[in-house]
Design an enzyme around this catalytic site. Sequence first.
Site, PDB file in Angstrom:
ATOM      1  N   ARG A 156      -6.140  61.868  -2.074  1.00  0.00           N
ATOM      2  CA  ARG A 156      -5.073  61.751  -3.087  1.00  0.00           C
ATOM      3  C   ARG A 156      -4.980  60.324  -3.641  1.00  0.00           C
ATOM      4  NH1 ARG A 156       0.088  60.138  -3.589  1.00  0.00           N
ATOM      5  NH2 ARG A 156       1.462  61.343  -4.977  1.00  0.00           N
TER       6      ARG A 156
ATOM      7  N   GLU B 206       8.100  54.143 -11.402  1.00  0.00           N
ATOM      8  CA  GLU B 206       7.791  54.600 -10.043  1.00  0.00           C
ATOM      9  C   GLU B 206       8.628  53.786  -9.053  1.00  0.00           C
ATOM     10  OE1 GLU B 206       5.955  56.862  -8.168  1.00  0.00           O
ATOM     11  OE2 GLU B 206       6.761  55.703  -6.485  1.00  0.00           O
ATOM     12  N   GLN B 207       9.263  54.496  -8.131  1.00  0.00           N
ATOM     13  CA  GLN B 207      10.147  53.791  -7.191  1.00  0.00           C
ATOM     14  C   GLN B 207       9.385  52.891  -6.204  1.00  0.00           C
ATOM     15  OE1 GLN B 207      12.306  56.791  -4.992  1.00  0.00           O
ATOM     16  NE2 GLN B 207      10.494  57.569  -3.973  1.00  0.00           N
TER      17      GLN B 207
ATOM     18  N   ASP C  53       5.850  69.225  -8.849  1.00  0.00           N
ATOM     19  CA  ASP C  53       6.621  69.671  -7.672  1.00  0.00           C
ATOM     20  C   ASP C  53       8.127  69.623  -7.907  1.00  0.00           C
ATOM     21  OD1 ASP C  53       4.370  70.165  -6.220  1.00  0.00           O
ATOM     22  OD2 ASP C  53       4.729  68.643  -4.679  1.00  0.00           O
TER      23      ASP C  53
ATOM     24  N   TYR D 218     -11.974  69.686   5.110  1.00  0.00           N
ATOM     25  CA  TYR D 218     -13.062  69.412   4.158  1.00  0.00           C
ATOM     26  C   TYR D 218     -13.239  67.905   4.026  1.00  0.00           C
ATOM     27  CZ  TYR D 218      -8.931  69.313   1.048  1.00  0.00           C
ATOM     28  OH  TYR D 218      -7.694  69.072   0.505  1.00  0.00           O
TER      29      TYR D 218
HETATM   30  C1  LIG Z   1      -0.734  69.442   2.922  1.00  0.00           C
HETATM   31  C2  LIG Z   1      -0.790  69.574   1.456  1.00  0.00           C
HETATM   32  C3  LIG Z   1      -2.003  69.865   0.882  1.00  0.00           C
HETATM   33  C4  LIG Z   1      -2.088  70.015  -0.494  1.00  0.00           C
HETATM   34  N1  LIG Z   1      -3.297  70.306  -1.023  1.00  0.00           N
HETATM   35  C5  LIG Z   1      -3.394  70.471  -2.361  1.00  0.00           C
HETATM   36  C6  LIG Z   1      -4.651  70.782  -2.953  1.00  0.00           C
HETATM   37  O1  LIG Z   1      -5.673  70.916  -2.269  1.00  0.00           O
HETATM   38  N2  LIG Z   1      -4.709  70.940  -4.307  1.00  0.00           N
HETATM   39  C7  LIG Z   1      -3.604  70.793  -5.106  1.00  0.00           C
HETATM   40  O2  LIG Z   1      -3.723  70.937  -6.330  1.00  0.00           O
HETATM   41  N3  LIG Z   1      -2.394  70.477  -4.562  1.00  0.00           N
HETATM   42  C8  LIG Z   1      -2.264  70.314  -3.220  1.00  0.00           C
HETATM   43  N4  LIG Z   1      -1.060  69.997  -2.673  1.00  0.00           N
HETATM   44  C9  LIG Z   1       0.111  69.816  -3.549  1.00  0.00           C
HETATM   45  C10 LIG Z   1       0.120  68.484  -4.255  1.00  0.00           C
HETATM   46  O3  LIG Z   1      -0.054  67.411  -3.355  1.00  0.00           O
HETATM   47  C11 LIG Z   1       1.444  68.330  -5.010  1.00  0.00           C
HETATM   48  O4  LIG Z   1       1.706  69.519  -5.696  1.00  0.00           O
HETATM   49  C12 LIG Z   1       1.356  67.186  -6.011  1.00  0.00           C
HETATM   50  O5  LIG Z   1       1.205  65.962  -5.339  1.00  0.00           O
HETATM   51  C13 LIG Z   1       2.608  67.160  -6.894  1.00  0.00           C
HETATM   52  O6  LIG Z   1       2.522  66.097  -7.804  1.00  0.00           O
HETATM   53  P1  LIG Z   1       3.823  65.489  -8.455  1.00  0.00           P
HETATM   54  O7  LIG Z   1       3.358  64.467  -9.433  1.00  0.00           O
HETATM   55  O8  LIG Z   1       4.705  66.590  -8.910  1.00  0.00           O
HETATM   56  O9  LIG Z   1       4.598  64.787  -7.258  1.00  0.00           O
HETATM   57  P2  LIG Z   1       4.130  63.588  -6.324  1.00  0.00           P
HETATM   58  O10 LIG Z   1       2.652  63.448  -6.343  1.00  0.00           O
HETATM   59  O11 LIG Z   1       4.821  63.814  -5.027  1.00  0.00           O
HETATM   60  O12 LIG Z   1       4.725  62.270  -7.004  1.00  0.00           O
HETATM   61  C14 LIG Z   1       6.099  62.013  -7.127  1.00  0.00           C
HETATM   62  C15 LIG Z   1       6.285  60.520  -7.374  1.00  0.00           C
HETATM   63  O13 LIG Z   1       7.620  60.271  -7.813  1.00  0.00           O
HETATM   64  C16 LIG Z   1       8.098  59.097  -7.193  1.00  0.00           C
HETATM   65  N5  LIG Z   1       9.575  59.156  -7.196  1.00  0.00           N
HETATM   66  C17 LIG Z   1      10.360  60.004  -6.470  1.00  0.00           C
HETATM   67  N6  LIG Z   1      11.663  59.771  -6.752  1.00  0.00           N
HETATM   68  C18 LIG Z   1      11.714  58.765  -7.664  1.00  0.00           C
HETATM   69  C19 LIG Z   1      12.780  58.096  -8.327  1.00  0.00           C
HETATM   70  N7  LIG Z   1      14.065  58.425  -8.113  1.00  0.00           N
HETATM   71  N8  LIG Z   1      12.479  57.096  -9.200  1.00  0.00           N
HETATM   72  C20 LIG Z   1      11.174  56.762  -9.442  1.00  0.00           C
HETATM   73  N9  LIG Z   1      10.126  57.364  -8.817  1.00  0.00           N
HETATM   74  C21 LIG Z   1      10.392  58.361  -7.944  1.00  0.00           C
HETATM   75  C22 LIG Z   1       7.480  59.176  -5.819  1.00  0.00           C
HETATM   76  O14 LIG Z   1       7.476  57.910  -5.164  1.00  0.00           O
HETATM   77  C23 LIG Z   1       6.076  59.680  -6.141  1.00  0.00           C
HETATM   78  O15 LIG Z   1       5.184  58.627  -6.423  1.00  0.00           O
HETATM   79  C24 LIG Z   1      -0.932  69.847  -1.299  1.00  0.00           C
HETATM   80  C25 LIG Z   1       0.292  69.528  -0.722  1.00  0.00           C
HETATM   81  C26 LIG Z   1       0.370  69.405   0.647  1.00  0.00           C
HETATM   82  C27 LIG Z   1       1.692  69.086   1.265  1.00  0.00           C
END
Ligand SMILES: Cc1cc2nc3c(=O)[nH]c(=O)nc-3n(C[C@H](O)[C@H](O)[C@H](O)COP(=O)(O)OP(=O)(O)OC[C@H]3O[C@@H](n4cnc5c(N)ncnc54)[C@H](O)[C@@H]3O)c2cc1C
Length: 385
Positions: free
Chosen positions: A104, A31-32, A292, A212
């Site tokens: 979160r 994790e960065q 994502d 909520y």
């Molecule tokens: C306003 C909003 C509301 C939402 N509500 C919901 C909801 O109610 N329910 C739901 O299921 N989803 C919801 N989402 C979506 C959800 O937050 C995301 O889909 C989810 O966080 C994606 O998870 P992830 O692990 O793919 O990415 P993230 O949680 O974004 O994690 C990515 C991680 O990678 C790290 N990283 C990035 N680049 C590097 C690198 N080069 N080297 C090392 N580490 C790195 C980052 O620091 C971060 O910690 C919402 C999103 C938004 C914007």
Amino acid sequence: MNRISIIGAGIGGLTAALALHDVGAHVTVYEQAKHLTDEGAGIQIAPNASRILCHLGLRHVLAADAVAASTSAYRHYRTGAVLKINDPSESVRRTGFPYWRIHRADLQRALVSALARRAPDALHLGWQVLAVETGSDNVSLVFSNGQRVTSDLVVAADGIRSTVRSMLFARDTPHFEGYVAWRGLVPMADLPERLRTMGGASFGGGRFIVNYAVRRGELMNFVAIARHETWEEEGWRIPSRLAELQEAFTDFHDDVQELIGHTPPDRLFKWGIFGRPRLPSWVQGRASLLGDAAHPMLPYLAQGGAMAIEDAMLLARAVANGDGHVSALQRWETARMPRVNRVSDASAAMAAMFHTDVDAYDPSRDVSAGRLPDLATFDALTAPI
Ligand SMILES: Cc1cc2nc3c(=O)[nH]c(=O)nc-3n(C[C@H](O)[C@H](O)[C@H](O)COP(=O)(O)OP(=O)(O)OC[C@H]3O[C@@H](n4cnc5c(N)ncnc54)[C@H](O)[C@@H]3O)c2cc1C
């Protein structure tokens, strides 16, 4: 034993680490960020995701911090008139798994603790990936601290602005989706009694706000989204002035005015919503995107995080099948893509619904119920891979 490097300690990366560990892989998460902070806002965890988190042993710890979702209403933005009642208890009854609303950071903390109990040295903070080099026998990561690590598989869960996606898959330019969003957290104690139980969404006039309770009911989370012509900056930590939000939602009913009016100045952020073109594949050799990074989606269906959690569980099941790394990734992708694309399409359809004329709103045509009958009942523990 499979050595699997996971990039990113967000929701997807940490869930993948737990699920892959539980099928016997040796996982390391890079994790960065140097520290995991109390950042972010509320997230809804529907039963399709809570089923997996419960399976990974997180039921009690999450239930302690989350708020169990109760009925909520869609309301007319000006009059406050109730247009539809949403009852999450139906999917809870059908699946036997909770529908949670959680901060979160509370979810991330629970995932980190569960990983530390299983594999105390698995999480590396302050390790930023700069490059991925995929070979036929292994895959290497290069880090900003000068280190180089080789493993059997790489899972890039590095979020919406994924470095790995742009490096291995597409140098696509993000496009502004035409929405600007605000998120805020209001201490529940500051709200009048009447508003403390008020959860739901109000929409109309090209705008939408959902709120909520999270964190054992101590905070009221809201996200407000408005149509906007242009936006420059991506990223969702841009502080916003309350007056700016109030101006954008000035004609919303009194409950909305009162709720947003209580937002502490340091707890209001805004961002532009950016999209990326859909990728034809998330897998390249021994590396795969997840969450994502693979499939960013609009937040209207509250399923982006849930899709990352489902991704993680199905990936672990594919790896456990033991017919080789590359084929595991390919079978996983084939199993995941149709569902993720349907959910992403439904999220876009929800956006269109919330931003068109509220007076033409027809509750019977609500896309979440109609198009995706298995949205919350999907079982990633048994779904075919
Ligand atoms: C306003 C909003 C509301 C939402 N509500 C919901 C909801 O109610 N329910 C739901 O299921 N989803 C919801 N989402 C979506 C959800 O937050 C995301 O889909 C989810 O966080 C994606 O998870 P992830 O692990 O793919 O990415 P993230 O949680 O974004 O994690 C990515 C991680 O990678 C790290 N990283 C990035 N680049 C590097 C690198 N080069 N080297 C090392 N580490 C790195 C980052 O620091 C971060 O910690 C919402 C999103 C938004 C914007």
